[in-house]
Structure formats: structure tokens, C-alpha cells
Design a protein around this motif. Structure first.
Motif, mmCIF file in Angstrom:
data_model
loop_
_atom_site.group_PDB
_atom_site.id
_atom_site.type_symbol
_atom_site.label_atom_id
_atom_site.label_comp_id
_atom_site.label_asym_id
_atom_site.label_seq_id
_atom_site.Cartn_x
_atom_site.Cartn_y
_atom_site.Cartn_z
ATOM 1 N N GLY A 39 -5.438 15.590 -1.627
ATOM 2 C CA GLY A 39 -4.771 14.764 -2.034
ATOM 3 C C GLY A 39 -4.076 14.560 -3.890
ATOM 4 N N VAL A 40 -3.645 14.491 -3.741
ATOM 5 C CA VAL A 40 -1.852 14.527 -4.862
ATOM 6 C C VAL A 40 -2.674 12.708 -5.525
ATOM 7 C CG1 VAL A 40 0.001 14.506 -5.320
ATOM 8 C CG2 VAL A 40 -0.596 15.674 -3.646
ATOM 9 N N ASP A 41 -2.261 12.691 -6.629
ATOM 10 C CA ASP A 41 -2.054 11.670 -7.486
ATOM 11 C C ASP A 41 -1.238 11.391 -7.076
ATOM 12 O OD1 ASP A 41 -2.429 9.598 -9.091
ATOM 13 O OD2 ASP A 41 -3.560 10.592 -10.862
ATOM 14 N N LEU A 42 -0.611 10.556 -6.708
ATOM 15 C CA LEU A 42 1.246 10.282 -6.580
ATOM 16 C C LEU A 42 1.617 9.699 -7.160
ATOM 17 C CD1 LEU A 42 0.377 8.656 -2.819
ATOM 18 C CD2 LEU A 42 1.455 10.756 -3.458
ATOM 19 N N ASN A 43 0.783 9.399 -8.581
ATOM 20 C CA ASN A 43 1.232 8.605 -9.392
ATOM 21 C C ASN A 43 1.133 9.425 -11.231
ATOM 22 O OD1 ASN A 43 2.460 6.257 -10.456
ATOM 23 N ND2 ASN A 43 0.665 5.487 -11.913
ATOM 24 N N PHE A 78 7.786 14.675 -5.734
ATOM 25 C CA PHE A 78 8.465 14.398 -4.673
ATOM 26 C C PHE A 78 8.237 15.555 -4.225
ATOM 27 C CE2 PHE A 78 11.619 12.176 -7.709
ATOM 28 C CZ PHE A 78 11.029 10.511 -7.266
ATOM 29 N N SER A 79 6.892 15.729 -3.787
ATOM 30 C CA SER A 79 6.331 16.934 -2.381
ATOM 31 C C SER A 79 5.725 15.899 -1.702
ATOM 32 C CB SER A 79 5.773 18.012 -3.309
ATOM 33 O OG SER A 79 4.407 17.492 -3.752
ATOM 34 N N GLU A 80 5.757 15.167 -2.105
ATOM 35 C CA GLU A 80 5.164 13.980 -1.316
ATOM 36 C C GLU A 80 5.820 13.174 -0.331
ATOM 37 O OE1 GLU A 80 1.777 15.254 -1.314
ATOM 38 O OE2 GLU A 80 2.315 16.044 -2.520
ATOM 39 N N PRO A 81 5.746 12.981 0.481
ATOM 40 C CA PRO A 81 6.081 11.814 1.888
ATOM 41 C C PRO A 81 6.221 10.425 0.850
ATOM 42 C CG PRO A 81 4.157 12.653 2.966
ATOM 43 C CD PRO A 81 4.521 13.033 1.108
ATOM 44 N N ARG A 101 -15.870 5.621 -1.265
ATOM 45 C CA ARG A 101 -14.929 3.908 -1.513
ATOM 46 C C ARG A 101 -14.054 3.998 -3.220
ATOM 47 N NH1 ARG A 101 -12.498 0.661 -4.105
ATOM 48 N NH2 ARG A 101 -13.097 -1.541 -4.636
ATOM 49 N N MET A 102 -14.806 5.069 -3.624
ATOM 50 C CA MET A 102 -13.897 5.935 -5.651
ATOM 51 C C MET A 102 -12.961 6.812 -4.816
ATOM 52 S SD MET A 102 -15.296 3.286 -7.146
ATOM 53 C CE MET A 102 -14.967 4.568 -9.353
ATOM 54 N N TRP A 103 -12.269 7.136 -3.460
ATOM 55 C CA TRP A 103 -10.960 8.047 -3.482
ATOM 56 C C TRP A 103 -10.020 7.211 -4.206
ATOM 57 C CZ3 TRP A 103 -11.306 12.898 -2.782
ATOM 58 C CH2 TRP A 103 -10.524 13.204 -2.256
ATOM 59 N N ARG A 104 -9.123 8.535 -4.603
ATOM 60 C CA ARG A 104 -7.799 7.407 -5.707
ATOM 61 C C ARG A 104 -6.843 8.242 -5.217
ATOM 62 N NH1 ARG A 104 -5.900 7.024 -11.555
ATOM 63 N NH2 ARG A 104 -4.736 8.147 -12.033
ATOM 64 N N LYS A 105 -6.870 9.775 -4.646
ATOM 65 C CA LYS A 105 -5.381 9.728 -4.282
ATOM 66 C C LYS A 105 -4.890 9.394 -3.025
ATOM 67 C CE LYS A 105 -7.107 14.303 -5.815
ATOM 68 N NZ LYS A 105 -6.908 16.171 -5.516
ATOM 69 N N SER A 106 -4.084 10.798 -2.608
ATOM 70 C CA SER A 106 -3.601 10.513 -1.278
ATOM 71 C C SER A 106 -4.669 11.396 -0.359
ATOM 72 C CB SER A 106 -2.096 11.461 -1.510
ATOM 73 O OG SER A 106 -2.072 12.747 -1.271
ATOM 74 N N ARG A 107 -4.087 11.544 0.810
ATOM 75 C CA ARG A 107 -4.967 12.740 1.804
ATOM 76 C C ARG A 107 -4.425 14.076 1.631
ATOM 77 N NH1 ARG A 107 -10.236 12.961 0.830
ATOM 78 N NH2 ARG A 107 -9.628 13.786 2.924
ATOM 79 N N ALA A 108 -3.360 14.454 1.304
ATOM 80 C CA ALA A 108 -2.307 15.491 1.522
ATOM 81 C C ALA A 108 -3.336 16.983 1.182
ATOM 82 C CB ALA A 108 -1.166 15.787 0.058
ATOM 83 N N VAL A 118 0.823 -1.309 0.036
ATOM 84 C CA VAL A 118 0.232 -0.147 0.099
ATOM 85 C C VAL A 118 1.019 0.944 0.085
ATOM 86 C CG1 VAL A 118 -1.753 1.313 0.851
ATOM 87 C CG2 VAL A 118 -1.886 -1.388 1.213
ATOM 88 N N VAL A 119 1.309 2.083 -1.093
ATOM 89 C CA VAL A 119 2.457 2.977 -1.128
ATOM 90 C C VAL A 119 1.316 4.062 -0.526
ATOM 91 C CG1 VAL A 119 2.923 4.923 -2.591
ATOM 92 C CG2 VAL A 119 3.289 1.976 -3.035
ATOM 93 N N ASN A 120 -0.733 4.375 -0.689
ATOM 94 C CA ASN A 120 -0.584 5.534 -0.384
ATOM 95 C C ASN A 120 -2.135 4.641 1.146
ATOM 96 O OD1 ASN A 120 -2.458 7.744 -0.476
ATOM 97 N ND2 ASN A 120 -3.487 6.625 -2.224
ATOM 98 N N PRO A 121 -1.534 4.665 1.717
ATOM 99 C CA PRO A 121 -1.969 3.975 3.058
ATOM 100 C C PRO A 121 -2.728 5.325 3.246
ATOM 101 C CG PRO A 121 -0.130 4.584 4.283
ATOM 102 C CD PRO A 121 -0.313 4.701 2.480
ATOM 103 N N ASP A 122 -3.441 6.136 3.259
ATOM 104 C CA ASP A 122 -4.120 7.224 3.751
ATOM 105 C C ASP A 122 -5.902 7.323 3.050
ATOM 106 O OD1 ASP A 122 -1.629 8.284 6.088
ATOM 107 O OD2 ASP A 122 -1.744 9.998 4.495
ATOM 108 N N GLY A 123 -5.368 7.448 2.130
ATOM 109 C CA GLY A 123 -6.033 7.352 1.277
ATOM 110 C C GLY A 123 -7.033 5.902 0.820
ATOM 111 N N TYR A 124 -6.210 4.638 1.061
ATOM 112 C CA TYR A 124 -6.761 3.113 1.294
ATOM 113 C C TYR A 124 -7.678 3.213 2.488
ATOM 114 C CZ TYR A 124 -6.756 -1.817 1.209
ATOM 115 O OH TYR A 124 -7.017 -3.008 1.489
ATOM 116 N N GLU A 125 -6.868 3.717 3.353
ATOM 117 C CA GLU A 125 -7.823 3.424 4.599
ATOM 118 C C GLU A 125 -8.976 4.537 4.071
ATOM 119 O OE1 GLU A 125 -7.985 2.336 7.799
ATOM 120 O OE2 GLU A 125 -7.333 1.289 6.028
ATOM 121 N N TYR A 126 -9.519 5.808 3.685
ATOM 122 C CA TYR A 126 -10.139 6.975 3.252
ATOM 123 C C TYR A 126 -11.166 5.741 2.848
ATOM 124 C CZ TYR A 126 -12.355 10.971 2.532
ATOM 125 O OH TYR A 126 -13.856 12.443 1.803
ATOM 126 N N SER A 127 -10.764 5.046 1.268
ATOM 127 C CA SER A 127 -11.605 4.281 -0.099
ATOM 128 C C SER A 127 -13.130 3.840 0.762
ATOM 129 C CB SER A 127 -10.999 4.186 -0.636
ATOM 130 O OG SER A 127 -10.058 2.917 0.041
#
Ligand code: VAL
Length: 400
Positions: free
Chosen positions: A231-235, A262-265, A216-223, A202-211
Motif C-alpha cells: 500500500g501507498v498513501d496515494l494522497n 506518480f509511481s502509482e497508476p 475496515r480501517m485500511w487507508r492506502k492502496s494495495r500496491a 473512488v480514486v483507490n478502488p483496491d483499497g476501498y474493496e479491501y476495507s
């Protein structure tokens, strides 16, 4: 007979002994500069043998790629209101939540996945190590599992998933494969045991938990990028081609690329592992859903990458393995041929900047169920993708 759907749209029932130039013309392959014409010619013949004249190009339905109902979190573009500092949103803290045991009959929450990784380390201490490579914006661990017999001559393979929150099948498949390798390590062929396997489910754990908990249809991070911009599209946040087509500078967009590369951790942690951890990765694979395609660089520009044919061969070997095991068809090609162009992806970065020779983005099942693949299909998807890793490692061994 192979039934591999291929992004190369020309009729393949041509003479496989054609000259290189005519083959390159036929297949729009171009002539990569890093390989001699003879080497390319040989590779094309190998490829044609793998495909056995049975290209089955089908049109990809692109209608699902852009979903306006997800995009319109707010209608005005509030770029001018962006704040540079980010505020962590919240950490879900449901203390009564009991962590169920991991299985592949259900999609699981992050704590189940992380506990499963620790359990593998406890049960197979001689080959499994789990650890965190960093923290997400909201403070969750970016947890990896390494499986290795610690032989110093091993080469390294990286497999990640869950960079997009809603693509639940992808983390499930990564854990399925890790579980299979750990539990059956002593029966595995040398092509598997002579690798150091690194799994980041899980590269994007915040988004994963949010979904799992809110949308359910959240894609991005939660920045947090100001106001309601989350949210940032980390990809789209990796440095290779960052800022180009197929990404957005608007924080409201589902394709928001972040303030800078790489603004995102989360993306920085992956970069640091791939480039700065002193590990020589030979294979990078990132799992997504959905679309049933196997994509290799580049996604951010039209020019063919210098290793186009070698990467196409590897993709074809994997696609054929899937077809042989389950009958499913996975299309192979570069992103803009089989899906759409995208800039700042982790796959382009791994190949183009980190210099990893075999880099693939695999879009898993299914076109029918889109992001909501029924849980009954988790195990069979895991099994068909596990087999492609086997096929790829064996093929690589024979051809390197
Ligand atoms: N689905 C992928 C993404 O949007 C592309 C690059 C194939 O990140």
C-alpha cells in the motif's frame, strides 16, 4: 448570524475598516504577491462580512490522526527489501454476488457504485457519460462520470473521493451529488448547468474493496512493495512537495509516499485528467473523512499560497452554507492550521502544479464516529455537501 469556525485564531471583533497591514498582521495573512494591496483589502472586507465578526476557533482534537494499531503491520523498517516490481494481489471474484441497487441508506461496494454510474448514463444519455480513466494496481477501473449539457462555453469542475480506503462517507457523498444533479438537471440554476461536472467517486478502488472485505480501517492502496509491505498513501504520491514532511519513505508506514511521484497508476490517472486531457478545470474538490474542515493549499509548506485570501473566502462561503443548512460547523484554513502538514497531496498538486484556481480538500463528518459514520447520516451529509457546491458556484459566478 454566521457561525463559521475559522483557523484564524485572532479575535475578529476588531474594526473591519482597519488598514490592510494591520488586518494582515491581525490575521497572520501576509501579503500574497499576485494581488494588489487594494484588491486584498477588498477581499478581506468581503471575508469579514461573510464571517460577521463571529469567529469561533476551537481546538482540533488531533489524537485520532495517528493510530499506532494501524501503523504496525510489521515492526521492522524493511526499506532495503523493497522490490521495484509490483505484484497484483488478487481480484475479488465472487460471481454469485448480486449487485444491489444504489441508495444512500447503506455504504455500497465498488460494483454497486460503478453500476450506478452506468445506469445514470443509460437513464440520462443526453447529459451523463461514464468511462474509465485507467486501472488500479489490481486491475479495477478508475471510473468517472461526466454530467454536462455539452455547451462549449462551460467551465469544468472535478470532484473526487475515496483516495483513502476507509473513508466510506466520501464516495457516498460524491454519488449522492452526482445523482442529484443528473436527476434534477433541468431544474438546476445556471451556475450548475453551465459547468462540466466530472466525478471520480473512488480514486483507490483496491483499497476501498479491501476495507469492505478484509480490514475496515485500511487507508492506502494495495500496491505491493515487497514482503508484507502493501500500500501507498496515494494522497502523498503527487508531485507537489513530494517527499516532504507529513509523508514517509517507509513502505510499512500508513503515510508511505511511494517510490517516486506518480509511481502509482491511480494518482497518475488523476494527474493525466487534471493536466493532460485538454480540460480547463476551474474547481478541484477532494472529499475525505473525518474532521469537518475545509482545507486549501498549501499543505506541504508554511508559506501562504498567493491566492490565500480568495481561497479562504471560498472556503468560508462553503462553511457558512453548511452551517446555514444543518447547523454543523466546518473549520476552514490551511492543513497545518486545522489538521496537520502533508506533502505530495492531490490538493496541493491541483493548485500548485495543475494551476486550478479553486482547490479544496473537505474532511466530512464526524468527530464523534470517526471513520465509521453511521449509515443513517449518509443522506444528510450528502445534502449538506451538495448545498456547498451550490453556494460555491453561485458565489464564484458573482465574484468572477
Ligand atoms: N487527511 C488528509 C490526508 O491525510 C490531510 C491532508 C488533511 O491526506
Amino acid at each position: 448570524e454566521a457561525n463559521v469556525s475559522c483557523a484564524i485564531h485572532e479575535d475578529s471583533s476588531k474594526d473591519s475598516g482597519s488598514t490592510l497591514d494591520s488586518i494582515c498582521d491581525e490575521y497572520s495573512v501576509g501579503t500574497p504577491e499576485s494581488e494588489s494591496k487594494q484588491a486584498i483589502n477588498d477581499r478581506l472586507k468581503t471575508l469579514i462580512n461573510i464571517l460577521k465578526d463571529d469567529f469561533n476557533p476551537e481546538n482540533v482534537d488531533l489524537s485520532y490522526i495517528y493510530d499506532p494499531s494501524i501503523e504496525n503491520i510489521q515492526t521492522d523498517d524493511t526499506s532495503s527489501t523493497i522490490k521495484t516490481s509490483k505484484q497484483p494481489q488478487f481480484i475479488i471474484n465472487d460471481e454469485d454476488h448480486k449487485v444491489p441497487r444504489m441508495d444512500w441508506d447503506n455504504y455500497h461496494r465498488l460494483d454497486v457504485i460503478h453500476t450506478f454510474m452506468d445506469d445514470l448514463e443509460r437513464d440520462y444519455p443526453s447529459i451523463c457519460t461514464s468511462g474509465s480513466i485507467g486501472k488500479s494496481v489490481e486491475g479495477r477501473d478508475l471510473k468517472i462520470l461526466k454530467i454536462s449539457n455539452s455547451d462549449a462555453t462551460n467551465s469544468s469542475v472535478w470532484i473526487d473521493a475515496g483516495i483513502h480506503a476507509r473513508e466510506w462517507i466520501a464516495p457516498a457523498v460524491v454519488t449522492y451529488i452526482a445523482n442529484h444533479i443528473a436527476k434534477n438537471f433541468s431544474d438546476m440554476p445556471p451556475s450548475v448547468t453551465n459547468k462540466d461536472w466530472y466525478f471520480l467517486p473512488v480514486v483507490n478502488p483496491d483499497g476501498y474493496e479491501y476495507s469492505h472485505t478484509v480490514d475496515r480501517m485500511w487507508r492506502k492502496s494495495r500496491a505491493w512493495y515487497g514482503g508484507e509491505c502493501v500500500g501507498v498513501d496515494l494522497n502523498r504520491n503527487f508531485s507537489c512537495g513530494w517527499g516532504g514532511k507529513g509523508s514517509s519513505g517507509a513502505p510499512t508506514s500508513v503515510f508511505y509516499r511511494g517510490a517516486q511521484p506518480f509511481s502509482e497508476p491511480e494518482s497518475s490517472a488523476v494527474r493525466d485528467m487534471l493536466m493532460h486531457a485538454g480540460i480547463s478545470f476551474k474547481v478541484y474538490i477532494t472529499l475525505h473523512s473525518y474532521g469537518q474542515v475545509i482545507i486549501f493549499p498549501f499543505a506541504h509548506k508554511e508559506a501562504l499560497c498567493p491566492d490565500y485570501i480568495r481561497l479562504l473566502e471560498g472556503a468560508t462561503v462553503m462553511s457558512k452554507a453548511i452551517h446555514d443548512s444543518s447547523g454543523n460547523t466546518y473549520k476552514v484554513g490551511v492543513s497545518r492550521d486545522v489538521m496537520y502538514g502533508a506533502s505530495g497531496t492531490s490538493n496541493d498538486f491541483s493548485y500548485g502544479v495543475a494551476g486550478i484556481p479553486y482547490c479544496y480538500l473537505i474532511e466530512l463528518r464526524s468527530k464523534q464516529h470517526k471513520f465509521k459514520l453511521p449509515k443513517e447520516e449518509i443522506e444528510e451529509t450528502g445534502e449538506e455537501i451538495r448545498l456547498i457546491f451550490l453556494a460555491l458556484t453561485i458565489w464564484k459566478e458573482e465574484h468572477s
